[in-house]
Every structure is written in structure tokens, then in C-alpha cells.
Design an enzyme around this catalytic site. Structure first.
Site, PDB file in Angstrom:
ATOM      1  N   SER A 167       0.822  -1.209   0.000  1.00 18.22           N
ATOM      2  CA  SER A 167       0.000   0.000   0.000  1.00 18.22           C
ATOM      3  C   SER A 167       0.859   1.263   0.000  1.00 18.22           C
ATOM      4  CB  SER A 167      -0.925  -0.005   1.228  1.00 18.22           C
ATOM      5  OG  SER A 167      -1.710   1.165   1.277  1.00 18.22           O
ATOM      6  N   LEU A 208       2.605   1.745  -3.404  1.00 17.51           N
ATOM      7  CA  LEU A 208       1.678   2.225  -4.428  1.00 17.51           C
ATOM      8  C   LEU A 208       1.460   3.735  -4.309  1.00 17.51           C
ATOM      9  CD1 LEU A 208      -1.069  -0.566  -4.538  1.00 17.51           C
ATOM     10  CD2 LEU A 208       0.490   0.061  -6.372  1.00 17.51           C
ATOM     11  N   HIS A 209       1.579   4.259  -3.100  1.00 14.74           N
ATOM     12  CA  HIS A 209       1.444   5.697  -2.890  1.00 14.74           C
ATOM     13  C   HIS A 209       2.701   6.454  -3.306  1.00 14.74           C
ATOM     14  CE1 HIS A 209      -2.023   4.567  -0.361  1.00 14.74           C
ATOM     15  NE2 HIS A 209      -2.418   5.808  -0.534  1.00 14.74           N
ATOM     16  N   GLY A 210       3.779   5.711  -3.594  1.00  8.45           N
ATOM     17  CA  GLY A 210       5.019   6.356  -4.028  1.00  8.45           C
ATOM     18  C   GLY A 210       6.116   6.208  -3.004  1.00  8.45           C
TER      19      GLY A 210
END
Length: 441
Positions: free
Chosen positions: A319, A322-324
Site C-alpha cells: 500500500s 503504491l502511494h510512491g
């Protein structure tokens, strides 16, 4: 006397002056989403179209909507979509079981490479959320191919229409390909459809005004630091509710998310369960319901054979990636994972030792506990854990308050640490203390 009256009126004057341009900008953004998706729904509704033409329509309208919002950065979104489809085709020639895992790793590496080496921070912040939604869709398709949930391989038009669908390509939420394809075949326009759009549009504007104008006003900087932290965290949460409500407006405008059951409608978040939380576990679930379902179905369940803690750790790691490559997001998400793991197990111990309904999730009506949810012991115990959760939310959300320039370039390691240092790393210490209690029980 006149000066005092003017001072008393000044907060309302401030909110009014702030609220009007805020609502104007919010509605201007909503206008484009509603217009693009209404064209999609009206075309599907009134013109009989072949299967691939419907997907082509999603692909074309979604591309125009994205270009209108992010300009030339669209090339990176199209590049991710095209490259991922080619990779799925190539992997399908070699293996039928590892496509999901390999796509997960490849897509995340692509996102991190773009963020660190290719794009400037301003452009990355502009498309980060869009790329994350696209990545979730791509990975879910690859995982479901591994699980034999498709009768045949998706053609390029189906795949592109799904990834770039205007209903959720900008704000989300994630939906599976099967759900997307099902709604493309549904034909309806009703008063209820318009009502849901109107209600969620009003809600989104309400949360936007709260985030930008009301919450920053009612607790000023001179208040105790924990109240200021709560204010900043709540302002961030309100902005999340705005995005969630606006995503429903976008989805429903395209006819997605509606069923014949009036009590079964698309839900992205549940603000009441977050602002008045029972547990941090419930906050995690209700913060973004579709993303929670995605993580649970495609990451947690895949890693579950390796043990609960490993599955939780990998889920929060995926997670955060995926947000960077952002220390702030990673620190917050991994902290939430640790705090919720400690809370979940501690409450299980309490529930077993005291025979009281105090699990992280509410007990079913016919539970075996001696002290039911309305008993004094249950109310006191659950209230205590709720207060702890509110403290955690203030602590974790405080660093999302920052100047526009910081938000544009991303949050640094020092920004995050300084915010938590100002609060004496209280929540991390509290979680460690509760874990010691858990081990001693």
C-alpha cells in the site's frame, strides 16, 4: 462596542469569504467529471453499441478527461497501461501462475523509477493518484488471470477501456474488471440516479468547506499542541471525505455503482466510523473501502499462508509503495499496520480474559461473552480504546498539514520526524506499552 460586534462576526465573515471561492473551485472540478461521464452514460443508454465499441468509448472519453486534467503527463498513464498489457501477453506465453506477482513487482518498480529518476516532483504529485488507480486495476487483472476468472484473455480495447474509464480514472475508486463490464451493460436513468449525484455533490462541497475553511478556524495555533494536531489531522480527513464523495459523483454519473436495491449503493468511506471510531482496525477498513477490498483480495490473502503478521506487513508495504516512494506515507501506513495489529490482539486478549464484548469489530448479536456491548464494563473498555484511536489519528494525521509548496514537491523525512518529535513520539510509545501488556496477559 462596534469593534466587539465586528470581532464576533469576523469568524463567519472569514468562513463566508473562504467558502465561496472554495465551493466555486470544487464545482468547477466536478463539472468536468459529471459532463464526461454523463456523455458516456447517455450514449450507452440510448444507442445500441457492440461490446468493443462500448469499451472504446470509455477509452476515448477517459483519455480526453485525463488530458484535460493533467495535460502532457497523460503519456505516462498511457505508457503504463500499454506496457503492462504487453507484459501480460508475454508472461502468458511463459506462465499461467506468476503473472499477478510479476506485474505487482514490475508496476511498483515503474512507479518508483518515474518518481525518483524521471518526473519532476510537481508532475508526479499531479498524476500520483491516477497512476495508483491504474496500477491497482492492472494488478487485479493479472491476479484474476492467474486465478482463471476470465474465460479468455482481454483484448487491448477491453483492457484500455477498463484502465482509462472516465468514471474512476482520476479519483477512483477501484472496481474489478467484471464489475466495470457489468455496469457497461446496464441501462437505466432514474430520479434516484440524479438524487444520488446531487446528494454526494452537496456532501463533497460540505467536506471541502470544512477542510479548507471551518476546521482551520475553530482551533487556532495558540491552543495546546495536541488540539492543534487534532485540527490538522481532521482537516486532512475532511479533504479525504471530499475526494471520496466526489468519486461517487463521478462513478454514478457514468451509471456505475447503482443497483436495483435502494439500500445497496456504492460506498467509498464512512466518515462517522472514522470521526467516532470504535477501533483503528475499523478506521483502516472504512477509510477507503474499495482499496481495503483490493488489498485484502490480492495481497493479504496471497500472503496469509506465511502468517498473519507477515501478511499484514506485506499488505501495508505494498500500500505504501503504491502511494510512491514517500517516507511520510510509508511511515504512516506502516505505523497504522503496527498499531492496529497490537490493538487487534490486545482486544482479543481482553475479550477472552474479561468475557466482555470489546473486540476490534463489534460482536454478533449472539456472542458468547458474559458482558454484552451495553454492559458498563464493555462501554468503558470500548470507550477507552476509542480514545486511544482518536489519539492515534491525531498523531498519524498531523504531518499532512503543510504549505502548498511542500505538498507540491512531496513530504520529506525531516517534515515527518519533526511533527512526531513535537508530540514526543507518543503514539509509538503507547503502542509499545500496549504490546508489553499484551505479552504479559
Amino acid at each position: 462596542m462596534y469593534d466587539n460586534e465586528e470581532d464576533n462576526e469576523s469568524p463567519w465573515t472569514y468562513i463566508s469569504l473562504c467558502g465561496e471561492p472554495t465551493v466555486y473551485e470544487g464545482l468547477r472540478f466536478a463539472k468536468d467529471l459529471i459532463f464526461a461521464n454523463f456523455i458516456l452514460r447517455a450514449t450507452i443508454q440510448y444507442i445500441p453499441l457492440p461490446h468493443n465499441v462500448r469499451h472504446s468509448l470509455c477509452l476515448v472519453i477517459g483519455s480526453f478527461l485525463l488530458y484535460h486534467n493533467v495535460g502532457g503527463a497523460l503519456v505516462w498513464i498511457v505508457g503504463l497501461t500499454t506496457g503492462s498489457y504487453i507484459l501480460i501477453i508475454l508472461l502468458s506465453l511463459v506462465t499461467k501462475r506468476l503473472r499477478g506477482l510479476l506485474l505487482l513487482v514490475t508496476v511498483i518498480l515503474f512507479l518508483l523509477t518515474c518518481e525518483v529518476y524521471i518526473m519532476n516532483p510537481k508532475m508526479w504529485q499531479q498524476i500520483r493518484g491516477i497512476q495508483m488507480i491504474a496500477a491497482m486495476k492492472i494488478i487485479s487483472v493479472a491476479m484474476e488471470l492467474d486465478r482463471d476468472l476470465f474465460k479468455k484473455m482481454l483484448n487491448p480495447i477491453e483492457f484500455g477501456g477498463y484502465i482509462l474509464c472516465p468514471a474512476n480514472c482520476i479519483l477512483g475508486p477501484w472496481i474489478s474488471f467484471h464489475t466495470y463490464n457489468q455496469y457497461l451493460n446496464v441501462k437505466f436513468l432514474s430520479r434516484r440516479w440524479l438524487k444520488i449525484i446531487g446528494v454526494n455533490l452537496i456532501l463533497s462541497m460540505f467536506f471541502l468547506v470544512l477542510s479548507n475553511c471551518v476546521v482551520p478556524w475553530y482551533i487556532d495555533d495558540e491552543m495546546p499542541k495536541w488540539l492543534v494536531a487534532y485540527r490538522d489531522a481532521q482537516s486532512f480527513r475532511m479533504s479525504h471525505y471530499f475526494v471520496s464523495s466526489m468519486s461517487i459523483v463521478s462513478m454514478v454519473s457514468a451509471g456505475f455503482g447503482l443497483t436495483n436495491d435502494c439500500h445497496s449503493e456504492l460506498q467509498v468511506t464512512k466518515p462517522l466510523f472514522i470521526e467516532l471510531p470504535r477501533s483503528l482496525v475499523q478506521v483502516v477498513v472504512f477509510w477507503n473501502i474499495p482499496m481495503h477490498q483490493w488489498l485484502k483480495n490480492y495481497v493479504f490473502k496471497t500472503c496469509q499462508p506465511c502468517g498473519q503478521f507477515t501478511a499484514i506487513f506485506v499488505t501495508y508495504t505494498v500500500s505504501s509503495l503504491l502511494h510512491g516512494l514517500n517516507f511520510q506515507f510509508s511511515a504512516v501506513l506502516l505505523s497504522i499496520g503496527t498499531f492496529s495489529y497490537v490493538e487487534y490482539n490486545l482486544r482479543n486478549k481482553f475479550a477472552s480474559a474479561l468475557e466482555v464484548c470489546c473486540l476490534a469489530n463489534p460482536c454478533v448479536k449472539q456472542c458468547d461473552h458474559k458482558y454484552k456491548k451495553n454492559s458498563l464494563l464493555a462501554v468503558v473498555t470500548n470507550t477507552l480504546f476509542s480514545v486511544i484511536t482518536v489519539i492515534h489519528l491525531a498523531y498519524l494525521g498531523v504531518m499532512f498539514e503543510a504549505s502548498f509548496s511542500v505538498q507540491e514537491s512531496g513530504y520529506s523525512y525531516f517534515h515527518t520526524i519533526s511533527k512526531w518529535e513535537n508530540l514526543n513520539f507518543f503514539s509509538h510509545g503507547l503502542a509499545a506499552f500496549l504490546y508489553v501488556i499484551y505479552l504479559m496477559m
